[in-house]
Design a protein around this motif. Sequence first.
Motif, short mmCIF file in Angstrom:
data_model
loop_
_atom_site.label_atom_id
_atom_site.label_comp_id
_atom_site.label_asym_id
_atom_site.label_seq_id
_atom_site.Cartn_x
_atom_site.Cartn_y
_atom_site.Cartn_z
N LEU A 43 -3.72 -1.70 -5.58
CA LEU A 43 -5.09 -1.25 -5.33
C LEU A 43 -6.01 -2.41 -4.97
O LEU A 43 -7.17 -2.19 -4.60
CB LEU A 43 -5.64 -0.51 -6.56
N GLY A 44 -5.49 -3.63 -5.06
CA GLY A 44 -6.30 -4.78 -4.68
C GLY A 44 -6.83 -4.68 -3.26
O GLY A 44 -7.96 -5.07 -2.97
N GLU A 45 -6.01 -4.15 -2.34
CA GLU A 45 -6.46 -3.98 -0.96
C GLU A 45 -7.66 -3.06 -0.90
O GLU A 45 -8.66 -3.36 -0.22
CB GLU A 45 -5.32 -3.41 -0.12
N ALA A 46 -7.58 -1.93 -1.61
CA ALA A 46 -8.69 -0.96 -1.58
C ALA A 46 -9.96 -1.56 -2.15
O ALA A 46 -11.06 -1.40 -1.57
CB ALA A 46 -8.29 0.28 -2.38
N ILE A 47 -9.84 -2.26 -3.26
CA ILE A 47 -11.03 -2.80 -3.93
C ILE A 47 -11.72 -3.85 -3.08
O ILE A 47 -12.94 -3.81 -2.88
CB ILE A 47 -10.66 -3.38 -5.31
N GLN A 48 -10.94 -4.81 -2.52
CA GLN A 48 -11.58 -5.86 -1.73
C GLN A 48 -12.17 -5.30 -0.44
O GLN A 48 -13.19 -5.80 0.06
CB GLN A 48 -10.61 -7.01 -1.45
N THR A 49 -11.59 -4.21 0.10
CA THR A 49 -12.14 -3.60 1.32
C THR A 49 -13.44 -2.87 1.01
O THR A 49 -14.41 -2.91 1.78
CB THR A 49 -11.11 -2.64 1.94
N VAL A 50 -13.48 -2.18 -0.15
CA VAL A 50 -14.72 -1.54 -0.57
C VAL A 50 -15.81 -2.58 -0.80
O VAL A 50 -16.98 -2.38 -0.44
CB VAL A 50 -14.48 -0.69 -1.83
N MET A 51 -15.45 -3.71 -1.41
CA MET A 51 -16.43 -4.78 -1.63
C MET A 51 -17.00 -5.29 -0.31
O MET A 51 -18.20 -5.58 -0.21
CB MET A 51 -15.77 -5.93 -2.40
N ARG A 52 -16.15 -5.39 0.72
CA ARG A 52 -16.65 -5.83 2.03
C ARG A 52 -17.68 -4.84 2.57
O ARG A 52 -18.71 -5.22 3.14
CB ARG A 52 -15.49 -5.95 3.02
N ALA A 53 -17.36 -3.53 2.41
CA ALA A 53 -18.28 -2.50 2.88
C ALA A 53 -19.59 -2.55 2.09
O ALA A 53 -20.69 -2.36 2.65
CB ALA A 53 -17.63 -1.13 2.76
N THR B 169 0.82 -1.21 0.00
CA THR B 169 0.00 0.00 0.00
C THR B 169 0.86 1.26 0.00
O THR B 169 1.73 1.42 0.87
CB THR B 169 -0.91 0.01 1.25
N PRO B 170 0.65 2.16 -0.96
CA PRO B 170 1.48 3.37 -1.04
C PRO B 170 1.38 4.25 0.20
O PRO B 170 0.40 4.21 0.96
CB PRO B 170 0.93 4.07 -2.28
N ARG C 242 -9.40 -1.28 -13.97
CA ARG C 242 -10.67 -0.56 -14.11
C ARG C 242 -11.74 -1.44 -14.75
O ARG C 242 -12.93 -1.33 -14.42
CB ARG C 242 -10.45 0.72 -14.92
N GLU C 243 -11.34 -2.32 -15.64
CA GLU C 243 -12.29 -3.28 -16.20
C GLU C 243 -12.83 -4.19 -15.10
O GLU C 243 -14.03 -4.47 -15.04
CB GLU C 243 -11.61 -4.14 -17.27
N PHE C 244 -11.94 -4.63 -14.23
CA PHE C 244 -12.35 -5.51 -13.14
C PHE C 244 -13.35 -4.79 -12.23
O PHE C 244 -14.38 -5.36 -11.84
CB PHE C 244 -11.11 -5.94 -12.34
N VAL C 245 -13.08 -3.54 -11.90
CA VAL C 245 -13.98 -2.76 -11.04
C VAL C 245 -15.34 -2.61 -11.70
O VAL C 245 -16.39 -2.74 -11.05
CB VAL C 245 -13.36 -1.38 -10.72
N HIS D 199 -12.77 4.04 -9.52
CA HIS D 199 -12.29 4.44 -10.85
C HIS D 199 -11.35 5.64 -10.76
O HIS D 199 -10.42 5.77 -11.57
CB HIS D 199 -13.46 4.77 -11.78
N ALA D 200 -11.60 6.51 -9.78
CA ALA D 200 -10.76 7.71 -9.62
C ALA D 200 -9.44 7.41 -8.91
O ALA D 200 -8.51 8.21 -8.96
CB ALA D 200 -11.53 8.78 -8.85
N LEU D 201 -9.38 6.24 -8.29
CA LEU D 201 -8.21 5.90 -7.47
C LEU D 201 -7.05 5.43 -8.34
O LEU D 201 -7.24 4.67 -9.31
CB LEU D 201 -8.60 4.79 -6.48
N THR D 202 -5.85 5.88 -8.01
CA THR D 202 -4.62 5.42 -8.66
C THR D 202 -3.63 5.05 -7.56
O THR D 202 -3.80 5.45 -6.40
CB THR D 202 -4.00 6.51 -9.55
N PRO D 203 -2.58 4.33 -7.91
CA PRO D 203 -1.56 4.05 -6.89
C PRO D 203 -0.99 5.33 -6.28
O PRO D 203 -0.66 5.35 -5.09
CB PRO D 203 -0.49 3.27 -7.67
N GLY D 204 -0.91 6.39 -7.07
CA GLY D 204 -0.37 7.65 -6.57
C GLY D 204 -1.30 8.41 -5.65
O GLY D 204 -0.85 9.28 -4.89
#
Length: 486
Positions: free
Chosen positions: A408-418, A199-200, A449-452, A466-471
């Motif tokens: 970003l996998g961490e962010a996506i799977q955490t959002v999915m949990r929420a 995670t950055p 982004r396709e996965f999301v 979609h707005a999220l980037t590693p940076g």
Amino acid sequence: MAHISSADQTLTDVSRIASGRRSFAAQENGIALGPLDGRYRPAVAPLTDYLSEAALNRDRIAVEVEWLIHLSSASALPGISALNADQQEKLRAIVTEFDADSIEELAEIEKATVHDVKAVEYYIGRRLAGIGIEQLKPLVHFACTSEDINNLSYALGVKGAVQHVWLPAARTLSAKLHAIAEENRAVPMLSRTHGQPATPSTLGKEIAVLAYRLDRQLKRIENAEYLGKINGATGTYAAHYAAAPALDWQAISRSFVEGLGLSWNPLTTQIESHDWQAELYADIARFNRILHNLCTDIWSYISIGYFAQIPVPGATGSSTMPHKVNPIRFENAEANLEISSALLDTLASTLVTSRWQRDLTDSSSQRNIGVAFGHSLLAINNVLGGLGRLDTAEQVLAEDLDHNWEVLGEAIQTVMRAEALAGVPGMDDPYERLKDLTRGQRVDATRMREFVAELGLSQDAENRLHALTPGTYTGIAARLVDHLTD
């Protein structure tokens, strides 16, 4: 002709080289055995005013002089009256005028006494006639054992070295790290846990972590307690009460020690127990080790290009590879921090133990206090020099982030949990689904982004991802730098 083996020839060559060498041992031209008094002398020279043999002797003289003044001022003994201001000034001038000639004279006295503290007593005694108080010669070193003088002298020397040399250097380093953290607080950086992309964060926040750790140790060191005692051969005031039984010798002892700016230790054997030294050295060793951690991190950031080093004009990085700019300041600091910490650890463990009422292990050990501080101070100076020639390579940091969209996998799977908790359907097994997508493989921005888009998230959640980037996936890293000034 006898055959000479290669081994014999090597021995012959070594012998010839050795026999042709000029001996430096007999030359009194300042040739040093150790690096602190040799090539690194300019960096550690300020410590000699506090932790050298000469400084120790000057402080011994100061303690003896102040003890004489204290006893006379307190009218501690029958027939002794307080010294007038001129006499006190002249006595203290023995300390302030202690110079190279004084060092030589004291050394000559010690050759005869074969005892360093007794030499100090005689050195002071020689000067009393010139002050007009020769009758007070018996009051020099009155009721004292050598350790009464030594423990106070070491405490004064160590306190002076810490407060006037080591701490100012360490605070300068802390201020530099604060500035680097502030300057880079919002510069996104790929983190690495276990050396792998994670995670950055921001470069400033990561520097702030180390600065905060160092600052905690500085607060402990700033609040260090320096203890002292003056209570006789086994800490019982036996000689004091034998000579003047009507006096409150504990009160006299306490007021004297506290008057030197030290904390009074009321209960000791012949020696002050040195626990305060062990506590202080443990804190400085811990500071060293945290600083060592900073050195290894900065070295690693340099090696992957996060920092560019500004070349020193005219300097050579390698004897054969002209392109090199080596992170030698940080490497030098690492070595010196390790040496300093090892010595401080040894001092801390040795000084807290003394057989029965006294053994001499502390005396030999304490002569190395200056060496331990010297290597730490040298390291601090090297780190400061290294930090001063760094440029943040923001483009390298940005490119590294852009090559690691899988974080970003961490962010996506955490959002999915929420989303699942909010009742959004199709959010089953979020961790496993991201693991299948990202573990051990690169994922670019398009695929992520396709996965999301395929997940069926609520519109708000999908827009955020979609707005999220590693940076931009740095949480509140930039704001966390504020804790350096809490």
